[in-house]
Design a protein around this motif. Sequence first.
Motif, PDB file in Angstrom:
ATOM      1  N   ASN A   1     120.983  59.913  91.690  1.00  0.00           N
ATOM      2  CA  ASN A   1     120.841  60.401  93.065  1.00  0.00           C
ATOM      3  C   ASN A   1     119.459  60.969  93.371  1.00  0.00           C
ATOM      4  O   ASN A   1     119.237  61.511  94.455  1.00  0.00           O
ATOM      5  N   VAL A   2     118.552  60.856  92.401  1.00  0.00           N
ATOM      6  CA  VAL A   2     117.236  61.485  92.556  1.00  0.00           C
ATOM      7  C   VAL A   2     116.126  60.448  92.443  1.00  0.00           C
ATOM      8  O   VAL A   2     116.167  59.573  91.576  1.00  0.00           O
ATOM      9  N   LEU A   3     115.157  60.546  93.339  1.00  0.00           N
ATOM     10  CA  LEU A   3     113.922  59.780  93.233  1.00  0.00           C
ATOM     11  C   LEU A   3     112.851  60.695  92.651  1.00  0.00           C
ATOM     12  O   LEU A   3     112.737  61.857  93.064  1.00  0.00           O
ATOM     13  N   ARG A   9     117.783  60.916  96.713  1.00  0.00           N
ATOM     14  CA  ARG A   9     117.576  59.518  97.089  1.00  0.00           C
ATOM     15  C   ARG A   9     118.037  59.254  98.526  1.00  0.00           C
ATOM     16  O   ARG A   9     117.355  58.560  99.287  1.00  0.00           O
ATOM     17  N   ASP A  10     119.163  59.791  98.930  1.00  0.00           N
ATOM     18  CA  ASP A  10     119.740  59.469 100.241  1.00  0.00           C
ATOM     19  C   ASP A  10     119.496  60.541 101.292  1.00  0.00           C
ATOM     20  O   ASP A  10     120.097  60.511 102.362  1.00  0.00           O
ATOM     21  N   GLU A  18     109.681  53.841  99.458  1.00  0.00           N
ATOM     22  CA  GLU A  18     111.036  54.383  99.395  1.00  0.00           C
ATOM     23  C   GLU A  18     111.027  55.885  99.107  1.00  0.00           C
ATOM     24  O   GLU A  18     111.975  56.590  99.426  1.00  0.00           O
ATOM     25  N   PHE A  19     109.946  56.363  98.481  1.00  0.00           N
ATOM     26  CA  PHE A  19     109.884  57.793  98.178  1.00  0.00           C
ATOM     27  C   PHE A  19     109.682  58.617  99.447  1.00  0.00           C
ATOM     28  O   PHE A  19     109.988  59.804  99.474  1.00  0.00           O
TER      29      PHE A  19
END
Length: 320
Positions: free
Chosen positions: A164-166, A289-290, A317-318
């Motif tokens: 769930n993490v970038l 991430r979301d 995306e980051f």
Amino acid sequence: MRWTASDFERLEPRLFRAFLAVVRTGSFSAAAADASLTQGAISQQIAKLEERLNTQLFVRAGNRVLTTMAGRLLAEHAQAYMDHTSRFLEELNEEFESMRGFVGYAMPESCIHAPHFGWLLERRKSHPDLVLGIELKPSAAVMADVLGGVVDFGFVNRAVEHPNVLAYPFCAEQYVLVAAATRPERMAPESLDALLSQPMIVYPGMLDCLNLWIARHFGEVDPISAVSLRVNGQFNDIRGALAMVTGDLGLTVLPLHVAAPSIEQQSIRVLASGRPIQATQQIWIVRLRDRRMPARVKRVIRWFLEMHTELQPVPEEFLT
């Protein structure tokens, strides 16, 4: 006839709303209600479009109004124009409003003593409506805040493996074992047991630094906890811990950028072994991430990333 760019230059986009309403409803009267205009205004605006394009856009079929081929082509252009304009205005408004509001992030305390924080404050001077909320805590607590949505993003000094993490690399941090300069006879420990026998100064996040230093100098071992140490002093602030070391209460492991001023002033010294080993660790920027990020949060993250241009380009995306 042949349409040219000049024909489109004569079009008034304000006429598109009435035109698209007729296309959608198939009726001038229904279009008037849909566009909040009178039926006469709808008719006048359609007539202007047909005059300027010199073509018929609609034909009547009983009680219905049918769109001609030229009308269907214009409808595609008009709808694309309206959609593009709407997105542009949304982005423009977001950009102007982006630097008004709150941006919250968390990081280990050592990060606030790095030059990055001063550079951030310089950037922030140009945006007086931006409110920064910063929490200082060890990396594990930073990750908990990021995962819980408590902060917009965070900095951690360990690799991140969570679906769930970038995470994106920010900079490298080097750690050194230090002691008071008044004890020149104190040598760097040659083994883990020798290190654990030394009096130690503990502060929040110190165990992360210590375990990294141990792994680089003595190899990978199970992480050391505070109960394994001979704690001779503890402070809830890294500067306080540094003062304890200067006062010869014990040893500690510090990020080099925190220890450097005291090393230069010769109030503390680095305990280095004969091997040229550097205990370094990657610092990461992490975010959910979301989680949708307002433009002001994206801007602050970009400010940080621009401090290390060698890390560019940043994956889009980051920042989405």
